[in-house]
Design a protein around this motif. Structure first.
Motif, PDB file in Angstrom:
ATOM      1  N   ARG A   1       0.827  -1.193   0.000  1.00 31.19           N
ATOM      2  CA  ARG A   1       0.000   0.000   0.000  1.00 31.19           C
ATOM      3  C   ARG A   1       0.866   1.251   0.000  1.00 31.19           C
ATOM      4  O   ARG A   1       0.602   2.197  -0.752  1.00 31.19           O
ATOM      5  CB  ARG A   1      -0.950  -0.043   1.193  1.00 31.19           C
ATOM      6  N   GLN A   2       1.920   1.245   0.815  1.00 33.22           N
ATOM      7  CA  GLN A   2       2.809   2.404   0.857  1.00 33.22           C
ATOM      8  C   GLN A   2       3.499   2.612  -0.493  1.00 33.22           C
ATOM      9  O   GLN A   2       3.620   3.736  -0.968  1.00 33.22           O
ATOM     10  CB  GLN A   2       3.874   2.221   1.933  1.00 33.22           C
ATOM     11  N   PHE A   3       3.938   1.512  -1.098  1.00 35.69           N
ATOM     12  CA  PHE A   3       4.583   1.608  -2.405  1.00 35.69           C
ATOM     13  C   PHE A   3       3.625   2.197  -3.428  1.00 35.69           C
ATOM     14  O   PHE A   3       3.982   3.093  -4.186  1.00 35.69           O
ATOM     15  CB  PHE A   3       5.075   0.228  -2.841  1.00 35.69           C
ATOM     16  N   ARG A   4       2.383   1.681  -3.452  1.00 37.45           N
ATOM     17  CA  ARG A   4       1.404   2.160  -4.433  1.00 37.45           C
ATOM     18  C   ARG A   4       0.997   3.619  -4.187  1.00 37.45           C
ATOM     19  O   ARG A   4       0.597   4.312  -5.123  1.00 37.45           O
ATOM     20  CB  ARG A   4       0.167   1.260  -4.443  1.00 37.45           C
ATOM     21  N   GLN A   5       1.089   4.115  -2.958  1.00 37.25           N
ATOM     22  CA  GLN A   5       0.807   5.526  -2.714  1.00 37.25           C
ATOM     23  C   GLN A   5       1.849   6.399  -3.417  1.00 37.25           C
ATOM     24  O   GLN A   5       1.526   7.465  -3.918  1.00 37.25           O
ATOM     25  CB  GLN A   5       0.799   5.830  -1.213  1.00 37.25           C
ATOM     26  N   GLN A   6       3.082   5.927  -3.454  1.00 38.29           N
ATOM     27  CA  GLN A   6       4.153   6.675  -4.108  1.00 38.29           C
ATOM     28  C   GLN A   6       4.219   6.407  -5.611  1.00 38.29           C
ATOM     29  O   GLN A   6       4.559   7.286  -6.396  1.00 38.29           O
ATOM     30  CB  GLN A   6       5.508   6.325  -3.468  1.00 38.29           C
ATOM     31  N   TYR A   7       3.928   5.156  -5.983  1.00 34.62           N
ATOM     32  CA  TYR A   7       4.038   4.729  -7.379  1.00 34.62           C
ATOM     33  C   TYR A   7       2.778   3.983  -7.796  1.00 34.62           C
ATOM     34  O   TYR A   7       2.742   2.753  -7.789  1.00 34.62           O
ATOM     35  CB  TYR A   7       5.266   3.824  -7.574  1.00 34.62           C
ATOM     36  N   PRO A   8       1.707   4.716  -8.179  1.00 35.99           N
ATOM     37  CA  PRO A   8       0.484   4.019  -8.616  1.00 35.99           C
ATOM     38  C   PRO A   8       0.749   3.193  -9.882  1.00 35.99           C
ATOM     39  O   PRO A   8       1.774   3.355 -10.540  1.00 35.99           O
ATOM     40  CB  PRO A   8      -0.499   5.165  -8.898  1.00 35.99           C
ATOM     41  N   ASP A  53      10.461 -15.929  11.952  1.00 41.06           N
ATOM     42  CA  ASP A  53       9.252 -15.201  11.571  1.00 41.06           C
ATOM     43  C   ASP A  53       8.263 -15.119  12.729  1.00 41.06           C
ATOM     44  O   ASP A  53       7.561 -14.124  12.890  1.00 41.06           O
ATOM     45  CB  ASP A  53       8.580 -15.857  10.363  1.00 41.06           C
ATOM     46  N   SER A  54       8.203 -16.172  13.550  1.00 38.74           N
ATOM     47  CA  SER A  54       7.257 -16.206  14.670  1.00 38.74           C
ATOM     48  C   SER A  54       7.649 -15.250  15.807  1.00 38.74           C
ATOM     49  O   SER A  54       6.877 -15.062  16.739  1.00 38.74           O
ATOM     50  CB  SER A  54       7.134 -17.626  15.211  1.00 38.74           C
ATOM     51  N   ASP A  55       8.833 -14.631  15.728  1.00 41.49           N
ATOM     52  CA  ASP A  55       9.280 -13.686  16.756  1.00 41.49           C
ATOM     53  C   ASP A  55       8.753 -12.269  16.527  1.00 41.49           C
ATOM     54  O   ASP A  55       9.001 -11.374  17.328  1.00 41.49           O
ATOM     55  CB  ASP A  55      10.815 -13.598  16.798  1.00 41.49           C
ATOM     56  N   MET A  56       8.052 -12.041  15.419  1.00 43.93           N
ATOM     57  CA  MET A  56       7.616 -10.681  15.097  1.00 43.93           C
ATOM     58  C   MET A  56       6.200 -10.686  14.537  1.00 43.93           C
ATOM     59  O   MET A  56       5.658 -11.714  14.167  1.00 43.93           O
ATOM     60  CB  MET A  56       8.582 -10.044  14.110  1.00 43.93           C
ATOM     61  N   HIS A  57       5.639  -9.489  14.512  1.00 43.71           N
ATOM     62  CA  HIS A  57       4.313  -9.303  13.942  1.00 43.71           C
ATOM     63  C   HIS A  57       4.275  -7.943  13.246  1.00 43.71           C
ATOM     64  O   HIS A  57       5.101  -7.071  13.509  1.00 43.71           O
ATOM     65  CB  HIS A  57       3.222  -9.380  15.025  1.00 43.71           C
ATOM     66  N   GLU A  58       3.306  -7.785  12.357  1.00 44.98           N
ATOM     67  CA  GLU A  58       3.151  -6.520  11.648  1.00 44.98           C
ATOM     68  C   GLU A  58       2.304  -5.577  12.489  1.00 44.98           C
ATOM     69  O   GLU A  58       1.300  -5.977  13.069  1.00 44.98           O
ATOM     70  CB  GLU A  58       2.496  -6.774  10.290  1.00 44.98           C
ATOM     71  N   HIS A  59       2.731  -4.318  12.557  1.00 46.38           N
ATOM     72  CA  HIS A  59       2.050  -3.304  13.352  1.00 46.38           C
ATOM     73  C   HIS A  59       1.970  -2.035  12.509  1.00 46.38           C
ATOM     74  O   HIS A  59       2.860  -1.752  11.712  1.00 46.38           O
ATOM     75  CB  HIS A  59       2.847  -3.054  14.640  1.00 46.38           C
ATOM     76  N   GLU A  60       0.914  -1.267  12.677  1.00 47.87           N
ATOM     77  CA  GLU A  60       0.768  -0.028  11.905  1.00 47.87           C
ATOM     78  C   GLU A  60       0.963   1.177  12.807  1.00 47.87           C
ATOM     79  O   GLU A  60       0.399   1.245  13.894  1.00 47.87           O
ATOM     80  CB  GLU A  60      -0.604   0.028  11.243  1.00 47.87           C
ATOM     81  N   ILE A  61       1.801   2.106  12.341  1.00 48.53           N
ATOM     82  CA  ILE A  61       1.992   3.385  13.033  1.00 48.53           C
ATOM     83  C   ILE A  61       1.583   4.492  12.066  1.00 48.53           C
ATOM     84  O   ILE A  61       1.370   4.242  10.880  1.00 48.53           O
ATOM     85  CB  ILE A  61       3.452   3.583  13.495  1.00 48.53           C
ATOM     86  N   THR A  62       1.480   5.709  12.553  1.00 53.21           N
ATOM     87  CA  THR A  62       1.175   6.854  11.708  1.00 53.21           C
ATOM     88  C   THR A  62       2.342   7.826  11.787  1.00 53.21           C
ATOM     89  O   THR A  62       2.767   8.209  12.871  1.00 53.21           O
ATOM     90  CB  THR A  62      -0.120   7.549  12.154  1.00 53.21           C
ATOM     91  N   PRO A  67      -0.257   6.246   7.251  1.00 49.47           N
ATOM     92  CA  PRO A  67      -0.117   4.957   7.947  1.00 49.47           C
ATOM     93  C   PRO A  67       1.069   4.175   7.377  1.00 49.47           C
ATOM     94  O   PRO A  67       1.249   4.090   6.166  1.00 49.47           O
ATOM     95  CB  PRO A  67      -1.436   4.250   7.664  1.00 49.47           C
ATOM     96  N   ILE A  68       1.884   3.640   8.269  1.00 47.65           N
ATOM     97  CA  ILE A  68       3.059   2.876   7.868  1.00 47.65           C
ATOM     98  C   ILE A  68       3.034   1.537   8.592  1.00 47.65           C
ATOM     99  O   ILE A  68       2.893   1.502   9.812  1.00 47.65           O
ATOM    100  CB  ILE A  68       4.363   3.621   8.224  1.00 47.65           C
ATOM    101  N   LYS A  69       3.158   0.466   7.837  1.00 48.42           N
ATOM    102  CA  LYS A  69       3.234  -0.858   8.455  1.00 48.42           C
ATOM    103  C   LYS A  69       4.696  -1.189   8.684  1.00 48.42           C
ATOM    104  O   LYS A  69       5.541  -0.942   7.832  1.00 48.42           O
ATOM    105  CB  LYS A  69       2.584  -1.907   7.563  1.00 48.42           C
ATOM    106  N   GLN A  70       4.970  -1.738   9.858  1.00 48.53           N
ATOM    107  CA  GLN A  70       6.329  -2.142  10.174  1.00 48.53           C
ATOM    108  C   GLN A  70       6.288  -3.384  11.044  1.00 48.53           C
ATOM    109  O   GLN A  70       5.281  -3.661  11.694  1.00 48.53           O
ATOM    110  CB  GLN A  70       7.098  -1.021  10.877  1.00 48.53           C
TER     111      GLN A  70
END
Length: 164
Positions: A1-8, A53-62, A67-70
């Motif tokens: 989503r972040q990529f497409r906001q910059q590069y539709p 992979d099981s040590d982390m999860h995706e979280h959204e900040i602003t 909105p940025i997922k990290q």
């Protein structure tokens, strides 16, 4: 989503010919900005092989209204098993480059586009941050550094399955 906001999809940089694909990397570049070497608050990066992979999860900040997922560590991660690397006394003419994203744009024969990501998230982003060096002098100059980011668009190639 972040990529497409910059590069539709209609942006010339993200356009992919029907039946082709293009890999796009998101890279960060970090360096010391002053003539003296960094002696405290070094940039450290996580050795990805010490993380599951099981040590982390995706979280959204602003950030600045966007909105940025990290990825974030889970609360139950065993921090003692994680290995961090850093480069002591970094000079102004040294630059660190590390990956923060990896995606592939696919275009079907009809021209419809889709995006895919690597199968393993641990190969996707690099956890990084500064740390206090207990061996640094109390009078060590403050770190002055800069971080830049760039999307790297690799050439198009036919979107065919791999043959083994």
């Amino acid at each position: 989503r972040q990529f497409r906001q910059q590069y539709p999809e209609d942006h010339p940089m993200s356009a992919v010919s029907p039946g082709y694909k293009r890999r796009v990397l998101f890279l960060k570049f970090w360096r010391n900005m002053v003539e003296t070497p960094i002696v405290n608050h070094h940039l450290a990066m996580l050795d990805k092989s010490s993380l599951e992979d099981s040590d982390m999860h995706e979280h959204e900040i602003t950030f600045k209204g966007m909105p940025i997922k990290q990825n974030q560590f889970n609360s139950d991660v065993d921090f003692a098993k994680l290995r961090w690397v850093y480069f002591p006394c970094m000079q102004r003419d040294e630059i660190l480059c590390f990956q923060q994203g990896d995606l592939t744009i696919h275009a079907s024969a009809s021209g419809d586009q889709s995006v895919s990501f690597p199968e393993l998230r641990q190969d996707h982003a690099t956890f990084h941050g500064a740390f206090h060096d207990p061996t640094a002098s109390l009078h060590a100059p403050p770190r002055q550094s800069i971080e830049c980011a760039a999307f790297v668009f690799l050439p198009q190639e036919p979107d065919t399955p791999a043959r083994l």
